[in-house]
Design a protein around this motif. Structure first.
Motif, mmCIF file in Angstrom:
data_model
loop_
_atom_site.group_PDB
_atom_site.id
_atom_site.type_symbol
_atom_site.label_atom_id
_atom_site.label_comp_id
_atom_site.label_asym_id
_atom_site.label_seq_id
_atom_site.Cartn_x
_atom_site.Cartn_y
_atom_site.Cartn_z
ATOM 1 N N THR A 86 4.610 12.268 6.377
ATOM 2 C CA THR A 86 4.719 10.953 6.979
ATOM 3 C C THR A 86 5.335 10.021 5.948
ATOM 4 O O THR A 86 4.831 9.878 4.837
ATOM 5 C CB THR A 86 3.329 10.433 7.397
ATOM 6 N N MET A 87 6.443 9.421 6.323
ATOM 7 C CA MET A 87 7.162 8.532 5.398
ATOM 8 C C MET A 87 6.735 7.097 5.647
ATOM 9 O O MET A 87 6.560 6.674 6.786
ATOM 10 C CB MET A 87 8.660 8.692 5.585
ATOM 11 N N ASN A 88 6.591 6.349 4.598
ATOM 12 C CA ASN A 88 6.304 4.929 4.695
ATOM 13 C C ASN A 88 7.609 4.174 4.762
ATOM 14 O O ASN A 88 8.477 4.321 3.910
ATOM 15 C CB ASN A 88 5.496 4.454 3.481
ATOM 16 N N ASP A 89 7.756 3.360 5.782
ATOM 17 C CA ASP A 89 9.000 2.599 5.950
ATOM 18 C C ASP A 89 8.976 1.336 5.144
ATOM 19 O O ASP A 89 8.044 0.742 4.802
ATOM 20 C CB ASP A 89 9.217 2.264 7.426
#
Length: 103
Positions: free
Chosen positions: A100-103
């Motif tokens: 899960t990437m943090n925007d």
């Protein structure tokens, strides 16, 4: 796991009816044994280019999918709407992980 990218180029005037036929068969495909993902995407720059992105539990599941009566009927009905031969890219995935990437 097997990933498939099926690239189809359609005759322009058949695009809408092709997508309607896909929507009819999609629930049947998604209920098949070993089907983890079955999605249809259209190109933003070439509207007649369609991609099926598929994820199957094994090659056996993919092989069985291709012989299902609903798929044979779909292929027979829609083949004449293709402007070029269908191209399949098939990937055998040994492992996968979710990030899960943090925007």
């Amino acid at each position: 796991m097997i990933l498939v990218d099926a690239r189809i180029v359609l005759v322009p005037e058949m695009r809408r009816v092709f997508i309607a036929e896909v929507q009819k068969v999609m629930p049947l495909v998604r209920s098949e044994a070993g089907c983890n993902r079955y999605e249809l995407f259209t190109s933003a720059t070439s509207p007649t280019v369609i991609h099926f992105l598929e994820e199957w539990g094994s090659q056996r599941h993919l092989d069985e999918h291709l012989t299902q009566p609903h798929m044979q009927e779909f292929f027979a009905k829609t083949a004449k709407w293709h402007a070029a031969p269908t191209e399949l890219m098939i990937y055998e995935v040994i492992s996968a992980r979710k990030i899960t990437m943090n925007d």
